[in-house]
Each structure stands twice: as structure tokens, then as C-alpha cells.
Scaffold this motif. Structure first.
Motif, short mmCIF file in Angstrom:
data_model
loop_
_atom_site.label_atom_id
_atom_site.label_comp_id
_atom_site.label_asym_id
_atom_site.label_seq_id
_atom_site.Cartn_x
_atom_site.Cartn_y
_atom_site.Cartn_z
N VAL A 1 80.66 24.29 -11.91
CA VAL A 1 79.28 24.51 -12.27
C VAL A 1 78.67 25.50 -11.28
CG1 VAL A 1 77.03 23.41 -12.52
CG2 VAL A 1 79.11 22.20 -13.20
N VAL A 2 78.00 26.52 -11.82
CA VAL A 2 77.35 27.51 -10.97
C VAL A 2 76.01 26.93 -10.53
CG1 VAL A 2 76.41 29.84 -10.85
CG2 VAL A 2 78.47 29.38 -12.19
N ARG A 3 75.84 26.78 -9.22
CA ARG A 3 74.63 26.15 -8.72
C ARG A 3 73.61 27.18 -8.24
NH1 ARG A 3 74.92 20.57 -8.34
NH2 ARG A 3 77.02 19.80 -8.54
N SER A 4 73.96 28.41 -8.16
CA SER A 4 72.99 29.41 -7.72
C SER A 4 72.94 30.54 -8.73
CB SER A 4 73.37 29.95 -6.34
OG SER A 4 74.62 30.62 -6.41
N ALA A 5 71.77 31.09 -8.90
CA ALA A 5 71.59 32.19 -9.83
C ALA A 5 71.26 33.44 -9.00
CB ALA A 5 70.45 31.89 -10.78
N PRO A 6 71.64 34.60 -9.49
CA PRO A 6 71.31 35.82 -8.74
C PRO A 6 69.80 36.01 -8.68
CG PRO A 6 72.22 36.37 -10.89
CD PRO A 6 72.35 34.89 -10.72
N ARG A 7 69.34 36.47 -7.56
CA ARG A 7 67.90 36.68 -7.40
C ARG A 7 67.48 37.96 -8.10
NH1 ARG A 7 64.94 34.36 -2.61
NH2 ARG A 7 66.08 32.44 -2.27
N VAL A 8 66.38 37.87 -8.81
CA VAL A 8 65.85 39.02 -9.53
C VAL A 8 64.55 39.41 -8.85
CG1 VAL A 8 64.99 39.83 -11.75
CG2 VAL A 8 66.89 38.22 -11.66
N GLN A 9 64.45 40.68 -8.52
CA GLN A 9 63.23 41.17 -7.89
C GLN A 9 62.27 41.63 -8.98
OE1 GLN A 9 62.39 41.11 -4.75
NE2 GLN A 9 64.34 40.22 -4.11
N PRO A 10 61.07 41.08 -9.00
CA PRO A 10 60.13 41.55 -10.02
C PRO A 10 59.70 42.97 -9.71
CG PRO A 10 59.07 39.97 -8.55
CD PRO A 10 60.52 40.04 -8.15
N ASP A 11 59.70 43.76 -10.76
CA ASP A 11 59.35 45.17 -10.59
C ASP A 11 58.05 45.43 -11.35
OD1 ASP A 11 59.58 47.76 -9.75
OD2 ASP A 11 60.86 48.37 -11.41
N PHE A 12 57.03 44.63 -11.09
CA PHE A 12 55.77 44.77 -11.78
C PHE A 12 54.78 45.48 -10.87
CE2 PHE A 12 57.53 40.76 -13.53
CZ PHE A 12 57.73 41.20 -14.83
N PRO A 13 54.00 46.38 -11.46
CA PRO A 13 52.97 47.03 -10.63
C PRO A 13 51.84 46.05 -10.35
CG PRO A 13 52.82 47.80 -12.89
CD PRO A 13 54.05 46.93 -12.81
N VAL A 14 51.32 46.15 -9.18
CA VAL A 14 50.23 45.28 -8.78
C VAL A 14 48.93 45.95 -9.17
CG1 VAL A 14 49.11 44.16 -6.82
CG2 VAL A 14 51.60 44.41 -6.87
N GLY A 15 48.02 45.16 -9.80
CA GLY A 15 46.73 45.72 -10.17
C GLY A 15 46.36 45.32 -11.58
N PRO A 16 45.28 45.90 -12.12
CA PRO A 16 44.84 45.53 -13.47
C PRO A 16 45.78 46.08 -14.52
CG PRO A 16 43.48 47.29 -12.63
CD PRO A 16 44.38 46.87 -11.49
N LEU A 17 45.78 45.41 -15.65
CA LEU A 17 46.62 45.84 -16.76
C LEU A 17 46.02 47.08 -17.41
CD1 LEU A 17 47.39 42.41 -18.43
CD2 LEU A 17 48.91 43.77 -17.00
N PRO A 18 46.87 47.96 -17.93
CA PRO A 18 46.34 49.14 -18.60
C PRO A 18 45.67 48.75 -19.92
CG PRO A 18 48.72 49.07 -18.82
CD PRO A 18 48.33 47.96 -17.89
N VAL A 19 44.60 49.42 -20.26
CA VAL A 19 43.87 49.14 -21.49
C VAL A 19 44.10 50.28 -22.45
CG1 VAL A 19 41.60 48.74 -22.48
CG2 VAL A 19 42.14 47.87 -20.21
N GLU A 20 44.44 49.91 -23.67
CA GLU A 20 44.64 50.95 -24.68
C GLU A 20 43.32 51.25 -25.34
OE1 GLU A 20 47.69 50.10 -27.49
OE2 GLU A 20 49.00 49.25 -25.98
N ASP A 21 43.07 52.52 -25.60
CA ASP A 21 41.85 52.92 -26.29
C ASP A 21 42.21 53.05 -27.76
OD1 ASP A 21 39.30 53.68 -26.83
OD2 ASP A 21 39.64 55.78 -26.31
#
Length: 151
Positions: free
Chosen positions: A38-58
Motif C-alpha cells: 500500500v502506498v502511504r505517501s502521495a507526491p506533493r503538488v505545488q499549487p501554481d495559482f496566482p495570488v490576488g483577485p480573480l479576473p473578471v470577464e467583460d
């Protein structure tokens, strides 16, 4: 009588025990399934999200069309009136079918009750006739049979 009951119980318990032993043997005879690690550890994933407000579509939807609702209402109302008449007719027809079915069921129930009453009367009459027949013990001068021996 008690001996027969005990013998039946012993036979039933023996058969049940034999079935349980047979099931146990089947389970032991089967090869164990191979064990997978049984695999007890999962590979770590680095979140690659920009920090700040979400873009708004016009989103420009353009001018909205106005719908002439009075015309729709006039078209819908006659259909509803016809639909209501059709529903009322369907409901009336269903009620009539239900009434006929109820009468049929009541008549069948009465017939069954009458048959049951006749059967009961015949059974009572037969029992009275059997009880009215003279028995050996009732005849004068007859000796009663010896009592039955318990086995």
C-alpha cells in the motif's frame, strides 16, 4: 414421542455442523490472495495559482428582446381551457370506471361471503350428524376398550 423429537434435533444439529465444517474447509483450501504493498505517501503538488483577485470577464450581451406577453397569454389561455375540459372529462370517466369496479368488487365479495357461509353451515351440519350417531361406548352392555399404553 419425546424420543423422536430428540432424534430429529440431533440429526438436524449434526447436518448443520457438517455443513459448517464443509464451508470452513472450502475457505482454508483457497489460496490466499497476493498482498500488494500500500502506498502511504502521495507526491506533493505545488499549487501554481496566482495570488490576488480573480479576473473578471467583460461580457456584453447586447440589447435584450422584449417579448409581447399579452399575445402569449392569449395563446395559452384557450389551450388551458381546452386542457381543463379534457382533464375534467378524463376525471369523470375515471370516476365512472372506479364506480363500476367498486360495484364488481362488492358483488364478488358478497358471493365469496355467501359461499363461505354455506361451507360453514355444511361443516356444522356434518359435525352435528357425526355427534348424533351412536358410539360404541353409548351402546348398552358394551365394555369400554382398554386405555392406550404410552410408548
Amino acid at each position: 414421542m419425546r424420543g423422536i423429537f430428540v432424534a430429529r434435533c440431533v440429526v438436524a444439529m449434526g447436518a448443520g455442523l457438517a455443513l459448517m465444517v464443509a464451508q470452513g474447509c472450502k475457505k482454508q483450501a483457497a489460496a490466499p490472495a497476493p498482498v500488494q504493498p500500500v502506498v502511504r505517501s502521495a507526491p506533493r503538488v505545488q499549487p501554481d495559482f496566482p495570488v490576488g483577485p480573480l479576473p473578471v470577464e467583460d461580457v456584453d450581451r447586447g440589447p435584450t428582446r422584449r417579448v409581447d406577453r399579452t399575445v402569449r397569454r392569449q395563446q395559452v389561455q384557450p389551450v388551458e381551457a381546452q386542457n381543463t375540459d379534457a382533464q375534467a372529462a378524463a376525471v369523470a370517466a375515471q370516476r365512472q370506471r372506479d364506480a363500476v369496479l367498486l360495484q364488481q368488487q362488492q358483488a364478488a365479495s358478497q358471493r365469496q361471503q355467501q359461499e363461505l357461509n354455506r361451507d360453514i353451515e355444511e361443516t356444522v351440519k356434518t359435525q352435528q350428524e357425526v355427534q348424533a350417531e351412536p358410539r360404541i361406548q353409548d351402546t348398552p352392555g358394551a365394555t369400554p376398550p382398554p386405555p392406550a399404553q404410552p410408548q
